[in-house]
Design an enzyme around this catalytic site. Structure first.
Site, PDB file in Angstrom:
ATOM      1  N   LYS A 136     -15.403 -68.840   4.344  1.00 23.08           N
ATOM      2  CA  LYS A 136     -15.960 -69.392   5.956  1.00 23.08           C
ATOM      3  C   LYS A 136     -15.025 -68.488   7.098  1.00 23.08           C
ATOM      4  O   LYS A 136     -15.648 -68.269   8.330  1.00 23.08           O
ATOM      5  CB  LYS A 136     -16.681 -70.522   5.487  1.00 23.08           C
ATOM      6  CG  LYS A 136     -17.546 -71.234   7.154  1.00 23.08           C
ATOM      7  CD  LYS A 136     -17.996 -72.418   6.758  1.00 23.08           C
ATOM      8  CE  LYS A 136     -19.062 -72.540   8.056  1.00 23.08           C
ATOM      9  NZ  LYS A 136     -19.470 -73.402   8.299  1.00 23.08           N
ATOM     10  N   HIS A 277     -36.144 -41.796 -27.168  1.00 20.89           N
ATOM     11  CA  HIS A 277     -36.993 -41.724 -26.138  1.00 20.89           C
ATOM     12  C   HIS A 277     -37.772 -43.287 -26.188  1.00 20.89           C
ATOM     13  O   HIS A 277     -38.892 -43.094 -25.778  1.00 20.89           O
ATOM     14  CB  HIS A 277     -38.009 -40.805 -25.404  1.00 20.89           C
ATOM     15  CG  HIS A 277     -37.124 -39.137 -25.753  1.00 20.89           C
ATOM     16  ND1 HIS A 277     -35.991 -38.728 -24.536  1.00 20.89           N
ATOM     17  CD2 HIS A 277     -37.942 -38.028 -25.723  1.00 20.89           C
ATOM     18  CE1 HIS A 277     -36.271 -37.647 -24.854  1.00 20.89           C
ATOM     19  NE2 HIS A 277     -36.834 -37.545 -25.387  1.00 20.89           N
TER      20      HIS A 277
END
Length: 515
Positions: A136, A277
């Site tokens: 922070k 595929h």
């Protein structure tokens, strides 16, 4: 005011060198418990945390850093004159570098036989609070949660101070770290509750980067493979690559599809699966792995080219010789004999993956599908059918042999993109029709692949038949039995057509759409 660093780490990697470098830069070092002991044993002078807080560590170390003297020193904004005036009156000194990594919660819960009490004691409280406070106040505090960043901080300090850009990046890393940490705790505790909500109101997950990929589904897309923390040993993340170039995005996706199919058969009999595929293009079941592969290959020799093969038995020399005769992207197996490796490693680019538990069925996992602006989450489709729900709805009962073939076809069609059709004969697929907009097209595609082998095959559909057209096409191709979910308001049309053509039909009362 002399610079101060606070060091408190569970992972001691690089901490001694880091502390020595800070000392050379005239930093005082504040430390706690085990970290202080390690530093002192290596001749590094430290200030104990209790010397700063004027309060002893207590409650078995649960309380040691939670004190205003620590947090005011971290959170005071140096450019804020009121902040600096306040800490001066309170006799608090600023802390400029914070290096903390948290109690090893992940490592603890992954240990075999870990108790709930051990897990709870490895939930860090002070650590996350200190690094969040540091992040922070990132403009004034360089905070490190990863030993790899020690060098960056020391280099910055030697060159006049860690840059604001680097400090902000270090702060970001803190919140990524605490977010993942809290998510793991949340996930663990959810599993301990009686409700054990699989799909809770707030859903958070965390993954770790396994590897960067050369590109994504297409060459212009960036991609990364992330692994699930605590992933089961039967998943692709556990596979050991023995040979070949690195895996691509499509390789991983297709390989996962191959594993999904092979798990349907577990270890009952030797099975070989070919994927192209993300769809199965050949499946063979036999009494030995060589014959299983040959059935798989002969099912569709064209589509298997450039595909992926998964086998649920060790690849031996004879099977490897056949595998080497066609171009394959990946071969996955629980093991490879030395002779098989000697043969297959002569092919430069083929990837050989060893996964001991590859055919072990999946347990209770979740399935994700990302959509724009949201995430679809569902339980994994691990069911095949319920024995009590199987129902023959035609006048003709399937023979024992037909029933065996129907259940093979049902396993295959479950992993075929919808609308899907699978034809099976003699323990092998004869034709597969995946991903079509209607079942007739899918069936026609499967029949075209099967050619003469459609005669005498059985058929599986991933969804119900709302019309009798599929039955009529199946009869013309010589298909003798059909398995499908049932449940259409027009089931009687399909049943009637089956009876007219002497086809046996089985309802499963379970649909297997796959999109």
């Amino acid at each position: 005011m002399k610079k101060r660093a606070l060091l408190s780490v569970s992972d001691k990697t690089g901490i001694i060198e880091f502390a020595k470098s800070l000392k050379e830069l005239d930093f005082d070092i504040i430390s706690t418990g085990g970290t202080a002991k390690v530093l002192e044993e290596n001749g590094i002078e430290v200030i104990g945390i209790s010397e700063v807080t004027k309060f002893p560590e207590c409650l078995d170390g649960r309380v040691k850093t939670l004190h205003p003297s620590i947090y005011a020193g971290i959170l005071a904004m140096r450019e804020n004159s009121e902040h600096m005036s306040q800490i001066e009156k309170l006799d608090v000194q600023t802390i400029d570098v914070v290096a903390i990594n948290l109690y090893p919660f992940k490592e603890t819960i992954l240990k075999e036989g870990v108790t709930f009490e051990d897990a709870i004691e490895n939930i860090d409280i002070g650590g996350p609070s200190m690094i969040r406070a540091s992040a922070k106040n990132w403009q004034d505090v360089a905070v490190v949660v990863d030993p790899v960043d020690y060098a960056k901080v020391i280099s910055g300090l030697k060159n006049g101070g860690v840059t604001q850009e680097d400090k902000l990046e270090l702060a970001l890393k803190v919140f990524e770290h605490t977010s993942a940490y809290d998510t793991l705790i949340c996930s663990y505790l959810r599993k301990q509750t009686k409700q054990n909500q699989v799909l809770p109101e707030k859903f958070t997950v965390t993954f770790e980067k396994a590897q960067d990929l050369r590109y994504g589904e297409n060459s212009h897309q960036e991609a990364v493979f992330y692994k699930e923390i605590g992933h089961p040993s039967n998943t692709l993340s556990h596979a050991k690559q023995l040979h070949g170039k690195e895996l691509s995005f499509n390789n991983i996706n297709d390989a996962n599809g191959a594993l999904d199919v092979i798990k349907e058969f577990a270890y009952e009999k030797p099975v070989a699966v070919a994927i192209k595929h993300a769809n199965p293009c050949g499946v063979g079941v036999a009494e030995n792995i060589f014959d299983a592969y040959m059935k798989c290959y002969e099912a569709d020799p064209v589509s298997i080219f450039g595909g992926i093969v998964a086998l649920n038995r060790e690849v031996d020399e004879k099977t490897a010789s056949e595998l080497s005769k066609t171009f394959l992207e990946i071969i996955i197996a629980p093991s490879f004999s030395k002779e098989a490796l000697d043969i297959l490693t002569q092919k430069k680019n083929i990837r050989l993956l060893e996964l001991k538990d590859l055919a072990t069925p999946n347990d209770n996992m979740l399935d994700f599908k990302k959509v724009a602006g949201g995430l679809l989450v569902q339980t994994l489709n691990v069911d095949l059918y319920k024995e009590e729900s199987l129902k023959v709805v035609t006048k003709r009962q399937p023979t024992k042999e037909e029933m065996e073939q129907l259940l093979i076809a049902w396993r295959v069609v479950k992993h075929t993109k919808s609308n899907g059709i699978a034809l099976v004969k003699d323990n092998a697929t004869t034709g597969i029709g995946p991903g079509q907009t209607n079942r007739i097209t899918a069936l026609d595609l499967a029949i075209s692949y099967a050619k003469d082998n459609a005669q005498g095959s059985v058929m599986a559909s991933d969804a119900f038949f709302p019309f009798d057209d599929c039955v009529k096409s199946a009869a013309q191709a010589g298909i003798t039995a059909i398995i499908q979910p049932g449940g259409s308001i027009r089931d009687e049309d399909s049943i009637k057509a089956c009876d007219e053509h002497g086809i046996a039909m089985v309802f499963t009362d379970m649909r297997h759409f796959k999109h």
